[in-house]
Design a protein around this motif. Structure first.
Motif, PDB file in Angstrom:
ATOM      1  N   THR A  79       0.826  -1.209   0.000  1.00  0.00           N
ATOM      2  CA  THR A  79       0.000   0.000   0.000  1.00  0.00           C
ATOM      3  C   THR A  79       0.857   1.254   0.000  1.00  0.00           C
ATOM      4  OG1 THR A  79      -1.721  -1.185   1.201  1.00  0.00           O
ATOM      5  CG2 THR A  79      -1.871   1.207   1.188  1.00  0.00           C
ATOM      6  N   LEU A  80       1.875   1.265   0.823  1.00  0.00           N
ATOM      7  CA  LEU A  80       2.772   2.420   0.886  1.00  0.00           C
ATOM      8  C   LEU A  80       3.452   2.657  -0.457  1.00  0.00           C
ATOM      9  CD1 LEU A  80       4.106   4.610   2.660  1.00  0.00           C
ATOM     10  CD2 LEU A  80       5.874   2.927   3.204  1.00  0.00           C
ATOM     11  N   ARG A  81       3.881   1.588  -1.085  1.00  0.00           N
ATOM     12  CA  ARG A  81       4.538   1.720  -2.389  1.00  0.00           C
ATOM     13  C   ARG A  81       3.563   2.219  -3.461  1.00  0.00           C
ATOM     14  NH1 ARG A  81       9.160  -0.142  -5.230  1.00  0.00           N
ATOM     15  NH2 ARG A  81       8.626  -0.854  -7.294  1.00  0.00           N
ATOM     16  N   SER A  82       2.313   1.790  -3.363  1.00  0.00           N
ATOM     17  CA  SER A  82       1.316   2.167  -4.362  1.00  0.00           C
ATOM     18  C   SER A  82       0.859   3.611  -4.239  1.00  0.00           C
ATOM     19  CB  SER A  82       0.094   1.263  -4.267  1.00  0.00           C
ATOM     20  OG  SER A  82       0.428  -0.048  -4.605  1.00  0.00           O
ATOM     21  N   ILE A  83       0.564   4.047  -3.004  1.00  0.00           N
ATOM     22  CA  ILE A  83      -0.030   5.383  -2.849  1.00  0.00           C
ATOM     23  C   ILE A  83       0.877   6.384  -2.146  1.00  0.00           C
ATOM     24  CG2 ILE A  83      -2.358   4.454  -2.853  1.00  0.00           C
ATOM     25  CD1 ILE A  83      -2.443   5.011   0.180  1.00  0.00           C
ATOM     26  N   GLY A  84       1.971   5.910  -1.543  1.00  0.00           N
ATOM     27  CA  GLY A  84       2.882   6.811  -0.841  1.00  0.00           C
ATOM     28  C   GLY A  84       2.303   7.246   0.505  1.00  0.00           C
ATOM     29  N   LEU A  85       3.000   8.156   1.149  1.00  0.00           N
ATOM     30  CA  LEU A  85       2.559   8.668   2.446  1.00  0.00           C
ATOM     31  C   LEU A  85       1.458   9.698   2.234  1.00  0.00           C
ATOM     32  CD1 LEU A  85       5.943   9.121   4.342  1.00  0.00           C
ATOM     33  CD2 LEU A  85       4.147   7.459   4.835  1.00  0.00           C
ATOM     34  N   THR A  86       0.235   9.293   2.467  1.00  0.00           N
ATOM     35  CA  THR A  86      -0.910  10.193   2.325  1.00  0.00           C
ATOM     36  C   THR A  86      -1.681  10.212   3.640  1.00  0.00           C
ATOM     37  OG1 THR A  86      -2.473   8.511   1.612  1.00  0.00           O
ATOM     38  CG2 THR A  86      -1.145   9.547  -0.108  1.00  0.00           C
ATOM     39  N   ASN A  87      -2.615  11.127   3.734  1.00  0.00           N
ATOM     40  CA  ASN A  87      -3.437  11.221   4.935  1.00  0.00           C
ATOM     41  C   ASN A  87      -4.329   9.995   5.119  1.00  0.00           C
ATOM     42  OD1 ASN A  87      -2.377  13.706   5.555  1.00  0.00           O
ATOM     43  ND2 ASN A  87      -4.009  14.832   4.526  1.00  0.00           N
ATOM     44  N   HIS A  88      -4.646   9.315   4.050  1.00  0.00           N
ATOM     45  CA  HIS A  88      -5.562   8.181   4.108  1.00  0.00           C
ATOM     46  C   HIS A  88      -4.845   6.834   4.091  1.00  0.00           C
ATOM     47  CE1 HIS A  88      -8.831  10.979   3.618  1.00  0.00           C
ATOM     48  NE2 HIS A  88      -8.236  11.479   2.541  1.00  0.00           N
ATOM     49  N   LEU A  89      -3.535   6.853   4.265  1.00  0.00           N
ATOM     50  CA  LEU A  89      -2.749   5.621   4.187  1.00  0.00           C
ATOM     51  C   LEU A  89      -3.266   4.570   5.162  1.00  0.00           C
ATOM     52  CD1 LEU A  89      -0.324   3.931   3.220  1.00  0.00           C
ATOM     53  CD2 LEU A  89       1.038   5.056   4.987  1.00  0.00           C
ATOM     54  N   PHE A  90      -3.512   4.938   6.402  1.00  0.00           N
ATOM     55  CA  PHE A  90      -3.928   3.969   7.410  1.00  0.00           C
ATOM     56  C   PHE A  90      -5.236   3.279   7.025  1.00  0.00           C
ATOM     57  CE2 PHE A  90      -6.170   2.720  11.296  1.00  0.00           C
ATOM     58  CZ  PHE A  90      -5.217   1.867  11.849  1.00  0.00           C
ATOM     59  N   HIS A  91      -6.223   4.027   6.588  1.00  0.00           N
ATOM     60  CA  HIS A  91      -7.523   3.448   6.238  1.00  0.00           C
ATOM     61  C   HIS A  91      -7.429   2.559   4.993  1.00  0.00           C
ATOM     62  CE1 HIS A  91      -9.594   5.653   9.319  1.00  0.00           C
ATOM     63  NE2 HIS A  91      -9.025   6.771   8.908  1.00  0.00           N
ATOM     64  N   ILE A  92      -6.676   2.994   4.018  1.00  0.00           N
ATOM     65  CA  ILE A  92      -6.496   2.183   2.815  1.00  0.00           C
ATOM     66  C   ILE A  92      -5.727   0.909   3.143  1.00  0.00           C
ATOM     67  CG2 ILE A  92      -5.427   2.119   0.526  1.00  0.00           C
ATOM     68  CD1 ILE A  92      -6.050   5.166   0.369  1.00  0.00           C
ATOM     69  N   TRP A  93      -4.714   1.041   3.989  1.00  0.00           N
ATOM     70  CA  TRP A  93      -3.915  -0.109   4.399  1.00  0.00           C
ATOM     71  C   TRP A  93      -4.774  -1.123   5.152  1.00  0.00           C
ATOM     72  CZ3 TRP A  93      -0.412   0.187   9.245  1.00  0.00           C
ATOM     73  CH2 TRP A  93       0.188  -1.043   9.483  1.00  0.00           C
ATOM     74  N   MET A  94      -5.614  -0.663   6.061  1.00  0.00           N
ATOM     75  CA  MET A  94      -6.462  -1.587   6.823  1.00  0.00           C
ATOM     76  C   MET A  94      -7.424  -2.343   5.904  1.00  0.00           C
ATOM     77  SD  MET A  94      -5.632  -1.733   9.980  1.00  0.00           S
ATOM     78  CE  MET A  94      -3.947  -1.667   9.404  1.00  0.00           C
ATOM     79  N   GLY A  95      -7.928  -1.671   4.878  1.00  0.00           N
ATOM     80  CA  GLY A  95      -8.776  -2.351   3.903  1.00  0.00           C
ATOM     81  C   GLY A  95      -8.002  -3.395   3.114  1.00  0.00           C
ATOM     82  N   ALA A  96      -6.790  -3.043   2.711  1.00  0.00           N
ATOM     83  CA  ALA A  96      -5.940  -3.983   1.974  1.00  0.00           C
ATOM     84  C   ALA A  96      -5.560  -5.163   2.856  1.00  0.00           C
ATOM     85  CB  ALA A  96      -4.683  -3.268   1.473  1.00  0.00           C
ATOM     86  N   TRP A  97      -5.289  -4.888   4.121  1.00  0.00           N
ATOM     87  CA  TRP A  97      -4.922  -5.968   5.033  1.00  0.00           C
ATOM     88  C   TRP A  97      -6.093  -6.922   5.263  1.00  0.00           C
ATOM     89  CZ3 TRP A  97      -5.786  -6.209  10.728  1.00  0.00           C
ATOM     90  CH2 TRP A  97      -5.240  -7.367  11.267  1.00  0.00           C
ATOM     91  N   ALA A  98      -7.276  -6.388   5.462  1.00  0.00           N
ATOM     92  CA  ALA A  98      -8.451  -7.235   5.683  1.00  0.00           C
ATOM     93  C   ALA A  98      -8.685  -8.154   4.478  1.00  0.00           C
ATOM     94  CB  ALA A  98      -9.678  -6.365   5.942  1.00  0.00           C
ATOM     95  N   LEU A  99      -8.561  -7.612   3.289  1.00  0.00           N
ATOM     96  CA  LEU A  99      -8.745  -8.420   2.086  1.00  0.00           C
ATOM     97  C   LEU A  99      -7.662  -9.483   1.968  1.00  0.00           C
ATOM     98  CD1 LEU A  99     -10.183  -9.027  -0.576  1.00  0.00           C
ATOM     99  CD2 LEU A  99      -8.746  -7.272  -1.649  1.00  0.00           C
ATOM    100  N   SER A 100      -6.415  -9.101   2.195  1.00  0.00           N
ATOM    101  CA  SER A 100      -5.332 -10.074   2.052  1.00  0.00           C
ATOM    102  C   SER A 100      -5.422 -11.166   3.109  1.00  0.00           C
ATOM    103  CB  SER A 100      -3.960  -9.390   2.094  1.00  0.00           C
ATOM    104  OG  SER A 100      -3.733  -8.787   3.342  1.00  0.00           O
TER     105      SER A 100
END
Length: 57
Positions: free
Chosen positions: A10-31
């Motif tokens: 996720t970090l590599r895809s979108i970089g350090l953004t304000n929404h990184l944590f929420h996007i990461w948690m969604g990616a983690w749940a799916l994985s």
């Protein structure tokens, strides 16, 4: 493992953004939802293969 891998991806895809944590948690749940059932299906095969390759003492 899925926690760390999904963070790096996720970090590599979108970089350090304000929404990184929420996007990461969604990616983690799916994985995790994909990895856990896969593990349960593959584990018996891995055990049998390991027992065939490794001699007991």
């Amino acid at each position: 493992m899925t926690f760390v891998v999904s963070f790096i991806s996720t970090l590599r895809s979108i970089g350090l953004t304000n929404h990184l944590f929420h996007i990461w948690m969604g990616a983690w749940a799916l994985s995790w939802a994909i990895a856990f059932p896969t593990l349960l299906m593959v584990l018996p095969l891995v055990k049998k293969t390991t027992q065939a390759l490794v001699k007991p003492r």
